[in-house]
Every structure is written in structure tokens, then in C-alpha cells.
Write a protein that holds these residues in place. Structure first.
Motif, short mmCIF file in Angstrom:
data_model
loop_
_atom_site.label_atom_id
_atom_site.label_comp_id
_atom_site.label_asym_id
_atom_site.label_seq_id
_atom_site.Cartn_x
_atom_site.Cartn_y
_atom_site.Cartn_z
N PHE A 246 0.83 -1.21 0.00
CA PHE A 246 0.00 0.00 0.00
C PHE A 246 0.86 1.26 0.00
CE2 PHE A 246 -1.92 3.23 2.90
CZ PHE A 246 -2.85 3.73 1.98
N ALA A 247 1.82 1.34 0.92
CA ALA A 247 2.64 2.55 1.04
C ALA A 247 3.46 2.80 -0.22
CB ALA A 247 3.56 2.44 2.26
N PHE B 35 5.91 -3.01 -7.88
CA PHE B 35 7.08 -3.83 -7.58
C PHE B 35 6.75 -4.91 -6.55
CE2 PHE B 35 10.59 -4.73 -4.68
CZ PHE B 35 11.50 -5.31 -5.56
N PHE B 36 6.18 -4.49 -5.41
CA PHE B 36 5.93 -5.45 -4.33
C PHE B 36 4.86 -6.48 -4.71
CE2 PHE B 36 7.72 -2.01 -1.57
CZ PHE B 36 8.79 -2.74 -1.10
N THR B 37 3.87 -6.06 -5.50
CA THR B 37 2.84 -7.02 -5.92
C THR B 37 3.42 -8.07 -6.86
OG1 THR B 37 1.16 -5.27 -5.74
CG2 THR B 37 0.55 -7.25 -6.96
N VAL B 38 4.17 -7.60 -7.85
CA VAL B 38 4.78 -8.54 -8.80
C VAL B 38 5.80 -9.43 -8.09
CG1 VAL B 38 6.26 -8.70 -10.85
CG2 VAL B 38 4.38 -7.04 -10.79
N SER C 113 -3.01 -3.99 -2.74
CA SER C 113 -2.44 -3.47 -3.99
C SER C 113 -3.38 -2.47 -4.65
CB SER C 113 -2.14 -4.63 -4.94
OG SER C 113 -1.57 -4.18 -6.14
N MET C 114 -4.68 -2.76 -4.63
CA MET C 114 -5.67 -1.81 -5.16
C MET C 114 -5.60 -0.48 -4.43
SD MET C 114 -8.94 -4.38 -5.40
CE MET C 114 -10.11 -3.05 -5.72
#
Length: 322
Positions: A181-182, A193-196, A237-238
Motif C-alpha cells: 500500500f505505502a 514492484f511489491f505485488t509482482v 495493492s488496489m
């Protein structure tokens, strides 16, 4: 002490309580309103004493009216808080996810495509897996998912109790959601980046288990909490993407105001994601590592996925959503 003396002694306190209650009822709290709870408790004690000593209907009626008015004011906020919480779960959160349906599918793609891609690559070239989770990660997967007995003994030796396991997972999972989120504040780049990356890392782990470990011990472990944890990650992520779009596309607003507005829109999403992640930790800590038949664990996991689909699809529709 007779009724007259009792009224004379307590009259000033009752008048002050009446003044405070009336100011709050009119929406214009006066100085000293912070004393209202104390004055209310004193009035409750006076009412009990007046009833016990049978001081007469006028005294009891007056005190009863003050206590009822004070009770309504003091406990109204508590009732509203409970009602707001229930409404958030049953209406606001699923409606907020549906409202951002484009981000929902985008964030799902950012997670699931790397997940399944890396999972498939494990069967083609194991070097891809090693490049993501490393030799140490591969050894850890072998230790934990070599078989059911190895899994349970590993968890017990590492955590010692279900509660400690729950505490670890809730800290670990919520920290992942918060980073996702941040990261949105950096023009969506951190969120992407963090989601992928999490899609790649989890896909590599699952692929390596299928390649070199006991797949059943892995899939029965993750089945129960996967819907809470992974969908919670997607919703986080949304929220991050919504925040990042406030940076990238402020429209006619100033960038600061656009970010504030985007943050406001993302709050239901990140609160909901945190709740889902907390529930994932509960299931992971107290259910997933239990020595139960595989059919039971798979059945529970399927039921949780279907429940989430129904939740996000059906709840909060109609006039509530409008």
C-alpha cells in the motif's frame, strides 16, 4: 437524611448535569462537557439511593429522566460504532472493491501472472526458482514441506505454540500489505514492484514444492488461509494503486489535494485488506498446521474461496451500494 436535605445537597450537581446534557443534545457542547460521564455516574448513584430510601416520586422521576438522557448520549456513540463496523463489513467494503473493479483486475493480473508463470518455470528450469528464493529458501521449503510429519515438527520447533505462530503470521502478512500500500505514493511504482515480486516469490515457492518436495503437505497447509491472505494482498495493492493515481493524475485539483482525496478513497480498501490478513493469520495459526485429513483441508479451502467470491459479488448491492 430526608428527601428535602438530599435534594438541597445534590441540586447543584443535577443542574450541572442537565446543563451539560442539554448542550450536547443541541450539538453545542459547553465548557466542562468532559465531566459529563462523572456527573452521569453520580446521578445513577443518586437515583439508586433515592429509590432505596423511597424519597418520593418527584425526586426519582427527575433523576430517572436525567439518567435516561445521559445514557442515550454516552452510549449512542458506542452503538453507532458497532453499527458502522457491521455496515463496513456487510456493505461498504465489498462495494468499495466493486467500485474499483478496473484496479481489482489489474492488481490480480500483477500478482497471478507472475505467480503462475514462475510456478510453471520451476518445471522447466529450476535455476529460475533459485534466482528468486535462493538456496536457503529452497532448503527451508524442503525442511517444511518434505512431508506432513516434517511440516508439523518444523512448525512446532520454530514457533512452539499456535498462538506464537498466529502472532508471527499477523505481523509478517500485515507488513507485506503495508509495504504494498505505502509503495503507491511513489507514483504506483512501489505497489507494482511489491505485488509482482510477491507473485514471483510465492509462485517460485509453490513451483519448487511441486518439483522437489511433498506437494500435498504444502497445498493442504495453504488451502485454508490462501483466500484471505492472497485476496487481502490484492486489495492492498488496489489501495496502493489508488493512492498512486492521485500522484499521477491529479486532474484539476492540486497534487496535495488529489493525494488526500485518493487516500480517502483507498481507506476502505486498506482497512478491509488488514482485516482479511488478520483473519488469514488466525486460520494459518490455528487451523492450517493441524494434522487433519487432506480432504477436510481442501474442502475448507474451497469453501473459503467460494465464500469470498460470493462476498465480493453479492454483498452491499442495491440501494446500499448506490
Amino acid at each position: 437524611m430526608n428527601s428535602g436535605n438530599f435534594q438541597e445537597k445534590r441540586q447543584e450537581s443535577w443542574q450541572e448535569l442537565d446543563r451539560l446534557i442539554e448542550s450536547v443534545e443541541k450539538g453545542k457542547p459547553v465548557e466542562g462537557v468532559d465531566q459529563l460521564p462523572r456527573k452521569f455516574r453520580e446521578a445513577c448513584s443518586d437515583l439508586a439511593l433515592a429509590n432505596h430510601r423511597m424519597y418520593g416520586g418527584s425526586v426519582v422521576s427527575r433523576l430517572n429522566e436525567l439518567v435516561i438522557r445521559g445514557y442515550k448520549l454516552l452510549y449512542r456513540s458506542r452503538r453507532k460504532g458497532t453499527e458502522s463496523f457491521v455496515r463496513f463489513i456487510g456493505v461498504s467494503f465489498p462495494a468499495a472493491v466493486r467500485k474499483e473493479w478496473r484496479l481489482f483486475w489489474l492488481c490480480n493480473a500483477m500478482f497471478w501472472l507472475p505467480f503462475f508463470g514462475m510456478m510453471a518455470m520451476a518445471q522447466v528450469n529450476i535455476d529460475w526458482v533459485q534466482s528468486i528464493i535462493g538456496a536457503e529458501g529452497m532448503a527451508s521449503m524442503e525442511q517444511m514441506y518434505g512431508g506432513e510429519e516434517e511440516q508439523i515438527s518444523h512448525l512446532r520447533s520454530e514457533f512452539g505454540s499456535n498462538f506464537r505462530m498466529f502472532a508471527y503470521y499477523i505481523e509478517h502478512n500485515i507488513s507485506i500489505d503495508f509495504r504494498i500500500f505505502a509503495g503507491g505514493i511513489v507514483a504506483c511504482l512501489g505497489t507494482i514492484f511489491f505485488t509482482v515480486y510477491n507473485g514471483l516469490a510465492l509462485g517460485a515457492s509453490a513451483g519448487y514444492v511441486n518439483y522437489a518436495c511433498n506437494p500435498e503437505s504444502f497445498w493442504t497447509f495453504v488451502a485454508g488461509h490462501s483466500s484471505f491472505e492472497l485476496l487481502g494482498m490484492v486489495v492492498a495493492s488496489m489501495a496502493g494503486m489508488r493512492l498512486g493515481l492521485g500522484v499521477l493524475k491529479p486532474g484539476r485539483m492540486s497534487r496535495g489535494k488529489a493525494i488526500a482525496e485518493a487516500a480517502k478513497r483507498s481507506l476502505p480498501l486498506i482497512f478491509g485488506a488488514a482485516g482479511m490478513t488478520a483473519l488469514a493469520a488466525v486460520v494459518e495459526g490455528f487451523w492450517s498446521a493441524q494434522a487433519l485429513p487432506a480432504t477436510v483441508k481442501y474442502g475448507f479451502g474451497i469453501a473459503m474461496w467460494l465464500l469470498h467470491i460470493a462476498y465480493f459479488t453479492l454483498l452491499g448491492r442495491g440501494k446500499h451500494e448506490a
